[in-house]
Structures are given as structure tokens and as C-alpha cells.
Design a protein around this motif. Structure first.
Motif, PDB file in Angstrom:
ATOM      1  N   CYS A 125      30.207  39.968  54.484  1.00  0.00           N
ATOM      2  CA  CYS A 125      30.386  39.812  53.037  1.00  0.00           C
ATOM      3  C   CYS A 125      30.435  38.348  52.606  1.00  0.00           C
ATOM      4  O   CYS A 125      30.925  38.052  51.509  1.00  0.00           O
ATOM      5  CB  CYS A 125      31.657  40.532  52.588  1.00  0.00           C
ATOM      6  N   GLN A 130      33.966  35.403  47.376  1.00  0.00           N
ATOM      7  CA  GLN A 130      32.985  35.905  46.428  1.00  0.00           C
ATOM      8  C   GLN A 130      33.612  36.983  45.551  1.00  0.00           C
ATOM      9  O   GLN A 130      34.765  37.371  45.747  1.00  0.00           O
ATOM     10  CB  GLN A 130      31.759  36.452  47.169  1.00  0.00           C
ATOM     11  N   TRP A 131      32.806  37.476  44.608  1.00  0.00           N
ATOM     12  CA  TRP A 131      33.260  38.517  43.677  1.00  0.00           C
ATOM     13  C   TRP A 131      33.439  39.835  44.416  1.00  0.00           C
ATOM     14  O   TRP A 131      33.000  39.992  45.553  1.00  0.00           O
ATOM     15  CB  TRP A 131      32.246  38.643  42.544  1.00  0.00           C
ATOM     16  N   TYR A 132      34.086  40.791  43.769  1.00  0.00           N
ATOM     17  CA  TYR A 132      34.319  42.102  44.364  1.00  0.00           C
ATOM     18  C   TYR A 132      33.008  42.732  44.844  1.00  0.00           C
ATOM     19  O   TYR A 132      31.969  42.570  44.211  1.00  0.00           O
ATOM     20  CB  TYR A 132      34.962  43.059  43.357  1.00  0.00           C
ATOM     21  N   ASP A 134      31.148  46.033  44.979  1.00  0.00           N
ATOM     22  CA  ASP A 134      31.203  47.351  44.340  1.00  0.00           C
ATOM     23  C   ASP A 134      30.499  48.379  45.221  1.00  0.00           C
ATOM     24  O   ASP A 134      29.293  48.289  45.467  1.00  0.00           O
ATOM     25  CB  ASP A 134      30.536  47.285  42.970  1.00  0.00           C
ATOM     26  N   ARG A 186      42.407  45.876  42.147  1.00  0.00           N
ATOM     27  CA  ARG A 186      41.589  44.666  42.161  1.00  0.00           C
ATOM     28  C   ARG A 186      42.452  43.475  41.740  1.00  0.00           C
ATOM     29  O   ARG A 186      42.709  43.295  40.542  1.00  0.00           O
ATOM     30  CB  ARG A 186      40.397  44.808  41.205  1.00  0.00           C
ATOM     31  N   LYS A 188      43.343  39.888  40.551  1.00  0.00           N
ATOM     32  CA  LYS A 188      42.581  38.951  39.734  1.00  0.00           C
ATOM     33  C   LYS A 188      43.004  37.519  40.042  1.00  0.00           C
ATOM     34  O   LYS A 188      44.195  37.223  40.141  1.00  0.00           O
ATOM     35  CB  LYS A 188      42.789  39.246  38.241  1.00  0.00           C
ATOM     36  N   SER A 191      43.977  32.663  36.088  1.00  0.00           N
ATOM     37  CA  SER A 191      43.132  32.326  34.955  1.00  0.00           C
ATOM     38  C   SER A 191      43.171  30.847  34.606  1.00  0.00           C
ATOM     39  O   SER A 191      42.336  30.345  33.871  1.00  0.00           O
ATOM     40  CB  SER A 191      43.552  33.143  33.725  1.00  0.00           C
ATOM     41  N   PRO A 206      37.300  29.642  42.881  1.00  0.00           N
ATOM     42  CA  PRO A 206      37.016  30.903  42.183  1.00  0.00           C
ATOM     43  C   PRO A 206      36.961  32.053  43.182  1.00  0.00           C
ATOM     44  O   PRO A 206      36.665  31.863  44.353  1.00  0.00           O
ATOM     45  CB  PRO A 206      35.644  30.642  41.542  1.00  0.00           C
ATOM     46  N   ASN A 207      37.268  33.249  42.694  1.00  0.00           N
ATOM     47  CA  ASN A 207      37.205  34.469  43.517  1.00  0.00           C
ATOM     48  C   ASN A 207      38.185  34.441  44.678  1.00  0.00           C
ATOM     49  O   ASN A 207      37.921  35.008  45.742  1.00  0.00           O
ATOM     50  CB  ASN A 207      35.788  34.694  44.054  1.00  0.00           C
ATOM     51  N   LEU A 238      38.185  37.894  46.988  1.00  0.00           N
ATOM     52  CA  LEU A 238      38.055  39.103  46.185  1.00  0.00           C
ATOM     53  C   LEU A 238      37.048  40.096  46.749  1.00  0.00           C
ATOM     54  O   LEU A 238      37.108  41.286  46.420  1.00  0.00           O
ATOM     55  CB  LEU A 238      37.649  38.731  44.750  1.00  0.00           C
ATOM     56  N   GLN A 239      36.112  39.659  47.602  1.00  0.00           N
ATOM     57  CA  GLN A 239      35.088  40.592  48.090  1.00  0.00           C
ATOM     58  C   GLN A 239      35.662  41.675  49.005  1.00  0.00           C
ATOM     59  O   GLN A 239      34.981  42.649  49.314  1.00  0.00           O
ATOM     60  CB  GLN A 239      33.960  39.856  48.826  1.00  0.00           C
TER      61      GLN A 239
END
Length: 300
Positions: A125, A130-132, A134, A186, A188, A191, A206-207, A238-239
Motif C-alpha cells: 500500500c 497515503q489516503w484511505y 477503499d 476512519r 482523520k 486539520s 498529510p495522511n 491512513l491507508q
């Protein structure tokens, strides 16, 4: 009165009255009616019970808890973990820290690379947060989902590859930290920098859910020499989320962060570690909700 009972035949007549054809005071027709009544009555009760259970089951999911209102996500746990959250050992006496090494080895066993070779169950991954990922909804009947690989080698000096004592013999012990699993949760990323400690200001990726440890008591500030963090991004990427549960992801490996402490010898040091995220809260009633604290004493 007793004479009348004897004259009437007493208990023998009550059990079976041959003149009236009664058994225990009832005729055959009477017994049939009362038995039929109770059979129908209890069948109705059983039907109502089964019906309510079936109606309840229709509202439940096989993949996640229907009601999670009592869950305060997420908990932060560490290994080794003792009842009093106190780690005390002597560098020169391996019997004082062998139990800590065993607990860390047990935790890292599923993270060996040779356990994650099945391409049908695991996938790469990325080498950075990285981002989630899906993998569809829980209820889409897609069967078991793949999980991201997480190699224990990402934990660097705390992986046990080069130092099987995880720093304990040198007085720089490692602990392994993870966010507890919650189905479909999830986390987060922060921010902004407003909620972050000064040490993390401007360093957040980030992420990534960052983690930071510091002295719990003001008087312990000078006893901390150095704190190192190891992992993919030195936090929780987050991945690796969301977690799909034991039924859909039995092989799931949650990301780990290893923290290595270097503190003054022969001194008790109180340390507090926290994760920071937009949807991560803390509670005074639960010392493991989004954080934990330990007492660390390293003796020579």
C-alpha cells in the motif's frame, strides 16, 4: 371430615374414580381440553419469542456492531503493557526484562515478511502515508478483503532484527504502540497546527495520525534525554484504514509505531504519549482513550 374421606375411598379414589371415570379429579375430556389449551398457549409464546428474535436479527449486521454508542474511538495501547503501566528493569540483569522482550516478540510475530506473502490476502500500500484504501462497503458481498502489508523492519532499531533485546540491554527500551481496532472507523489527520504540541508544529505529514510523547510531570523534563519514533511516517498512516472486521479481514495488520526512550538512570520517569487527529478525543475517565502514560525506571 376425615371419616368422610375414608368412606369416599380417600386418595385412591382421588387418583382414579372408577364410578365417574375421573383421573386426578378430571375426566378424559377435561384433561384433553386443558392439555390442548396449554399446548396452544406455549406454542404462541414460543412463536412470539422466535418472531421477536428474527426481527432483531434483521436489524443486525454480520460485519459490524449495530450499536457503537458506548465505544469511544480510538484506544491507544502499548506493548509491553503491565497492570500498573510500570516498566522497571536493570540493564545488567536480563531476567528483569526478558518478559518485556517476549511480549514484544509475540506482538511482532504476524508482522514477519514471510507471513505476508499471500497475494490473495495482502497487498503493498505504498512506502509513505497515503489516503484511505477503499475496498467497498461492508455489505456489498464482495467476500474477504485484502489487507495492507506492514513489515516489522519499518520499526528500525526497535524491529528486533539487529537488537533482539529491543534496546533493553543498553538502557534504551522500545515500546510498540498501536491504535485499537474499530470496525469501519476512519481516523482523520489533524486539520491544523492549533491542537498539536510545539514539538510537532510544522512537522505533520498529510495522511498521517502523528504521535508524541513527553514528560507527564514537570520535574521529569530534565530526565528525558531523547525519544525516537519508528514506523511508516513515524505515525499511523491512513491507508491502513478502515478495518473491515475479523470476518472480512481476518489477516488485517494494524500499523505500528515503535518508541525508543533514553532517560536518566536510577530515576522514575512519568511519560505520556498522545495521538493527534481531528476525530480523536481524550477522556479523564479512560486513560487509554487516545493516549496512555507509563512509569519508566531504568537501573544499571
Amino acid at each position: 371430615m376425615s371419616g368422610n374421606k375414608d368412606g369416599d375411598g380417600g386418595w385412591a379414589t382421588f387418583v382414579w374414580n372408577s364410578e365417574k371415570k375421573e383421573f386426578l379429579g378430571r375426566t378424559g375430556c377435561s384433561w384433553f381440553k386443558i392439555i390442548l389449551f396449554y399446548v396452544i398457549f406455549y406454542l404462541c409464546l414460543a412463536g412470539i419469542f422466535v418472531g421477536t428474535i428474527q426481527a432483531l436479527l434483521l436489524t443486525l449486521s454480520s460485519y459490524k456492531p449495530t450499536y457503537q454508542d458506548r465505544v469511544a474511538p480510538p484506544g491507544l495501547s502499548h506493548t509491553p503493557r503491565l497492570d500498573k503501566a510500570e516498566i522497571v528493569f536493570s540493564m545488567s540483569k536480563n531476567d528483569t526484562y526478558v518478559k518485556f522482550i517476549e511480549s514484544i516478540n509475540a506482538l511482532l510475530k504476524p508482522y514477519d515478511d514471510n507471513v505476508q506473502t499471500n497475494e490473495m490476502k495482502f497487498e503493498h500500500c505504498g512506502d509513505a502515508p497515503q489516503w484511505y484504501v477503499d475496498r467497498g462497503s461492508l455489505e456489498n458481498n464482495a467476500g474477504q478483503r485484502k489487507a495492507c502489508r506492514f513489515s516489522k523492519s519499518l520499526l528500525g532499531d526497535c524491529s528486533g532484527d539487529d537488537d533482539p533485546t529491543f534496546g533493553f540491554k543498553d538502557g534504551t527500551p522500545c515500546i510498540i504502540v498501536k491504535l485499537n481496532r474499530i470496525v469501519n472507523f476512519r481516523p482523520k489527520a489533524p486539520s491544523g497546527n492549533q491542537s498539536l504540541p510545539e514539538a510537532l508544529q510544522g512537522k505533520v505529514q498529510p495522511n498521517l495520525i502523528p504521535i508524541h510523547c513527553k514528560n507527564k510531570r514537570q520535574e521529569d523534563e530534565g530526565k528525558i534525554r531523547e525519544i525516537k519514533y519508528f514506523g511508516l511516517g513515524e505515525g499511523f498512516p491512513l491507508q491502513y484504514y478502515p478495518y473491515y472486521g475479523k470476518l472480512l479481514q481476518p489477516q488485517y495488520l494494524q500499523p505500528l509505531v515503535a518508541i525508543q526512550f533514553n532517560v536518566t538512570l536510577e530515576q522514575e520517569v512519568r511519560l505520556e504519549c498522545k495521538v493527534y487527529g481531528a476525530n480523536i478525543d481524550y477522556s479523564e475517565k479512560d486513560r487509554y482513550q487516545g493516549r496512555f502514560d507509563i512509569k519508566l525506571t531504568v537501573n544499571s
